[in-house]
Structure formats: structure tokens, C-alpha cells
Scaffold this active site. Structure first.
Site, PDB file in Angstrom:
ATOM      1  N   SER A 267      -4.996   0.767   0.182  1.00  0.00           N
ATOM      2  CA  SER A 267      -5.055   2.208  -0.028  1.00  0.00           C
ATOM      3  C   SER A 267      -3.702   2.733  -0.477  1.00  0.00           C
ATOM      4  O   SER A 267      -2.687   2.028  -0.433  1.00  0.00           O
ATOM      5  CB  SER A 267      -5.460   2.915   1.271  1.00  0.00           C
ATOM      6  N   LYS A 268      -3.695   3.995  -0.888  1.00  0.00           N
ATOM      7  CA  LYS A 268      -2.449   4.656  -1.291  1.00  0.00           C
ATOM      8  C   LYS A 268      -1.448   4.640  -0.136  1.00  0.00           C
ATOM      9  O   LYS A 268      -0.253   4.441  -0.339  1.00  0.00           O
ATOM     10  CB  LYS A 268      -2.746   6.087  -1.729  1.00  0.00           C
ATOM     11  N   ARG A 269      -1.957   4.855   1.077  1.00  0.00           N
ATOM     12  CA  ARG A 269      -1.067   4.879   2.242  1.00  0.00           C
ATOM     13  C   ARG A 269      -0.357   3.540   2.440  1.00  0.00           C
ATOM     14  O   ARG A 269       0.795   3.496   2.864  1.00  0.00           O
ATOM     15  CB  ARG A 269      -1.856   5.247   3.503  1.00  0.00           C
TER      16      ARG A 269
END
Length: 518
Positions: A267-269
């Protein structure tokens, strides 16, 4: 007659394009080119509530940077347009097929309010149903055209009462299809719900628009992410209900791209937390938030694509470096794995290093020139820049790394303290002064002659490299390690090399004294 291969990449403009989406586009592109087919770009903007301004332009720019060029679709055109689902809705394309499904008894009108739907779920939960949903069991207790009279349904429709159209999933049936990656997929209809096909705002849902568009655009293969696998049985049913089974595309569901530790989808995180991009190019959100991209981080698009190709696929040989043309030739869906592929940030950098080192020094010089000029460094000509690139590229991951050691452009103003403490001995200045005389006497000041004279000097004085080279490097570069000193001196030239020795001897002596007194 065998149909011409036609595939599509169909992103939704709900934000930036994740590298998982880029990989899906890449695999579709490679498959199409391998089989002499067409690659389409379609924008699936049926969910207007999630539409993000600028996202479509971002998708187009990202694919362009990656070198994934559509043959047909948004930004290109073609005979099967329009290629935005919102524009197709305005043309009335979907309503006709929704009406067909209702008339054939494979879909129905549902007038339930959101409060009634919530109550239905609460009732089912209270009855011990683990996954309460609108399905073959619950639909008979709801407000729809299966429970209301035809007159009542027509009355509600004529009055413009808000409603949706739901698919009528058959009872007690096994739905199966063959996936080109996973083999046979079999799902019992009891595990499916009556999905909404047409929303109250007059827009088709993803499922309806997707199937209709694939049919009308003559798509032969649907290659998409694993997250769409649960939708496969519904799509197969829709092809059957609409009488399109003979031209139903073949399906291939790609494995997930996993976090570096293998636990969960990337994910982006994860990128923010671990310090690497998860988007191909930088994304500037409408609220001003900026997410980093591979392009802005200094990656070559070819390296980025090469890396993505290997996240789920392998050629079956030890070869790892492929051009886009090479990938096209080697790619097959048979060599795409079923299990998730772990993202490896270090391997991603490795790919970029290989592409950087494969470029000629002259190519790199042109790439580094704007950075050199931005820093205000002076240099004699492009040949000098090419020589700098030749010297530094084995130690660089990105083009900007070629300038990590600025001593090739400016004389050092600081000197590596660790080297100064450990390697600068009491007799180092006298040794360096003797070496200076040798260097001054070299008429043709090139790396070969410098190395020859340096080694002869060591041999005559019975000195090891460790007694001379660290101090020599420190004076000329200010660093404790780096490329060949003979190459560095050759590039700087005799006059500059000697000037740095003279200047450095005084400065380093003072620094050494300060360290000892401190």
C-alpha cells in the site's frame, strides 16, 4: 474463426495509479503485442462519488512515462468509443441491456431504502446469519419487483421512485470458468449476492458496465488483478444471461503485489513508512498532499517496467534485464504465478543500476548536465562530464548519484575525519611531498603513467599502498574512499592535482593538530 486478440486496461479515476495497476497495464500490453493484438485504455468512471479531479490525466501521463502506449481508447480514439463509461452512459448504451435482463427475468427492480436495507442486515445477523446480504433467500422479504405486483412496480416507476436494478442470482447452481493462471474456478451460487447492476442515479455499476463494454469492444481476454476474482462468477452469469457466451473473454487474474515482508498487499502507507514510491510518477492530490513517484526519485522508466514485469512473472531463464520489446517476446501468461509477489526495494534499485551502467558515458553526460549546471559547477566540456560519468557510474544507483562526490568539480573544503585520525601519520607529509615531486615530473599526465610512477615510488621506498594512498586521496578529494585515484588525478589534470596537494597539506596538518589537542 479465431478472433483477433483485444485486451483492455480499465482504471478508475479515483486517485493515483498504484504500481499494481501499472503492472496490470503492462501484462495486458505485453500479451496484446505478443499475439499481434490491440491494447485498449478505458476509463471506468461509473462511481462518480469517488471521482478525483486530475486522476485521469495522471493515469495517461503515468502510462506514457512507462512506455505503455494504447492502440485505442481514451486519449487515442477508435471505432468502439466512447471510452469513458460516463460518456457511454449518456449515450444510453447500458440501459438497453439492463432492460433486457429485467425482461428476461435475470434481473429485477428493487425499491428498498437504505434504512430498510440496514434493517434487513440487522435481522439476518440476529437470526445468526454470518454474512447477511441481499440474495436468493432474503430478496423475497424485500420491496422489489419479485414481491410486488406488476401494477405496483409500474406505478412506482412512473412516479420516479428511487430504485436500483439487481441481478437475480440462480438458486443452487455451480458457476465455473477457467482462469488462464489459476485453472478452474468453481463457486456455488449460494455464496453470491444479488449485486446492483444499475444505480438510482442512472449509472451502471462496475459489473454491468464492465461486461457490456468488454462485449461491445470485442475484448477477447480480461487480464486483471486478483481482487476481481470474486466478481468472475457474476460476470460469467451476465454473459450467459445476455446471450453472449460464445464471445465471452478468457479470464486471467494476476497475483497480488505484497509488502516486502510478504504480509499483505503493498500500500501507499508501506511506501511512506519504508521510504520507497508506490506510484510511477508523483501525485499531487486536490488537497495538496504529494505522493512520491519513481520518475521523480530518479528511476529510468525502462528499469521501472523491467522490475514490475518480474513481480509475478519470470521468463524461465536466468535472464533478468529485458527491454520492453524483449519482454514482449518472452512474456506468457503460463509463467505468471498464482501466489503473491513480494516487493523488494533493493532489487528495484538494482534494476536501475543495471540500466544506468548500460548507458554510454555520453548519454549519461547529457542526463547529468542539467544537474551540474543547477549546482553551479564549472566544467571544461561535455567530454569532461562523460569522463566523470565513466568514473562514477559503477558506484551510482541514480543519475543524481553521479554527483555525490563533488570533488571532481570543486576542491575539497572538508576532510574525512576518520581517515585523518587513522591514516595520517607523522611521516605522511614528507612522503606526500616526495610523491608530489614524482607527479610533477610526469609529462603525459594520464592514469596509466600516474599508476606506473606511483607504484615505482612505493617500491623504491619500500612502502605499502596503505602508507601513502589514504593520505594522497584525502588531500586531493577530501574523502576516505572512492574510485581509482589514478583516474581521478588524470581527470583533474596535473595542475589541479598538485594545487590540491599543496593546499591540503597545510589544512590537514592544522586539522590533525586540532584533533590531537582536542
Amino acid at each position: 474463426m479465431e478472433r483477433k486478440v483485444r485486451v483492455r486496461f480499465a482504471p478508475s479515476p479515483t486517485g493515483p495509479l498504484h504500481i499494481g495497476g501499472v503492472r496490470t497495464a503492462l501484462y495486458n500490453y505485453l500479451f496484446a503485442k505478443k499475439h499481434g493484438g490491440d491494447f485498449l485504455l478505458r476509463v471506468e468512471d461509473t462511481d462518480q462519488t469517488r471521482y478525483v479531479k486530475g486522476a485521469e490525466d495522471y493515469i495517461l501521463e503515468a502510462l506514457k512515462w512507462c512506455g505503455i502506449t494504447p492502440d485505442e481508447g481514451v486519449g487515442v480514439g477508435g471505432e468502439y468509443g466512447p471510452y469513458r463509461q460516463s460518456e457511454r452512459k449518456e449515450a444510453g448504451i447500458y440501459k438497453k441491456y439492463v432492460d433486457q435482463l429485467v425482461e428476461s427475468g435475470n434481473a429485477y427492480y428493487a425499491f428498498d431504502t437504505s434504512e430498510e436495507l440496514d434493517q434487513m442486515r440487522e435481522n439476518l445477523k440476529a437470526a445468526g446469519v454470518a454474512a447477511p446480504q441481499y440474495n436468493a433467500n432474503s430478496r423475497n422479504s424485500m420491496k422489489n419487483s419479485l414481491t410486488l405486483s406488476a401494477e405496483e412496480v409500474q406505478k412506482r416507476l412512473d412516479a420516479g421512485e428511487p430504485h436500483v436494478v439487481r441481478v437475480k442470482i440462480p438458486r443452487n447452481e455451480e458457476i465455473k470458468f477457467q482462469d488462464l493462471i489459476r485453472g478452474w474456478v468453481v463457486v456455488h451460487s449460494a455464496n453470491l449476492d444479488d449485486k446492483v447492476l444499475f444505480k438510482s442515479d442512472g449509472m451502471p455499476t462496475y459489473h454491468m458496465a464492465n461486461v457490456v463494454d468488454d462485449y461491445m469492444m470485442k475484448i477477447t481476454h480480461v487480464i486483471r488483478g486478483e481482487e476481481w476474482l470474486p466478481s468472475g462468477p457474476l460476470h460469467v452469469l451476465l454473459y450467459r444471461f445476455l446471450g453472449w457466451e460464445d464471445v465471452m473473454p478468457e479470464f486471467a487474474h494476476l497475483p497480488l503485489i505484497l509488502k516486502p515482508d510478504g504480509h499483505g498487499k503493498l500500500s501507499k502507507r508501506d511506501g511512506d513508512r519504508l521510504g520507497f514510491p508506490v506510484f510511477p510518477i508523483e501525485w499531487k492530490a486536490p488537497d495538496g498532499e504529494i505522493s512520491s513517484g519513481y520518475r521523480e526519485a530518479g528511476y529510468f522508466s525502462e528499469a521501472h517496467i523491467n522490475m514490475l514485469a518480474f513481480l509475478g512473472w519470470n521468463p524461465g531463464t536466468p535472464q533478468e534485464i529485458f527491454s520492453l520489446e524483449g519482454l514482449t517476446e518472452a512474456f506468457t501468461l503460463e509463467r505468471v504465478g498464482k501466489s503473491g509477489a513480494k516487493f523488494d526495494p533493493d532489487k528495484t534499485k538494482w534494476f536501475n543500476e543495471q540500466y544506468l551502467r548500460a548507458k554510454t558515458n555520453e548519454e549519461l553526460a547529457q542526463l547529468v548536465k542539467p544537474l551540474v549546471e543547477e549546482k553551479g559547477y564549472t566544467y571544461s566540456n561535455d567530454d569532461f562530464l562523460a569522463s566523470v560519468c565513466d568514473l562514477m557510474k559503477e558506484r551510482a544507483t541514480f543519475v543524481q548519484d553521479l554527483l555525490n562526490d563533488n570533488y571532481l568539480f570543486v576542491a575539497p573544503t572538508a576532510y574525512d575525519e576518520k581517515t585523518l585520525r587513522k591514516k595520517w601519520k607523522e611521516n605522511t607529509p614528507s612522503i606526500i611531498n616526495e610523491l608530489r615531486l614524482i607527479l610533477e615530473g610526469i609529462s603525459d599526465f594520464n592514469s596509466t603513467n600516474i599508476e606506473t610512477e606511483f607504484k615505482a615510488f612505493l617500491e623504491r621506498n619500500e612502502l605499502g599502498f596503505g602508507a601513502v594512498l589514504p593520505g594522497f586521496r584525502l588531500l586531493v578529494t577530501g574523502a576516505g574512499m572512492g574510485p581509482s585515484m589514478f583516474d581521478i588525478c588524470s581527470l583533474l589534470g596535473k595542475e589541479e592535482t598538485l594545487a590540491r596537494i599543496d593546499s591540503g597539506l597545510n589544512k590537514v596538518g592544522q586539522l590533525k593538530e586540532a584533533l590531537q589537542n582536542g
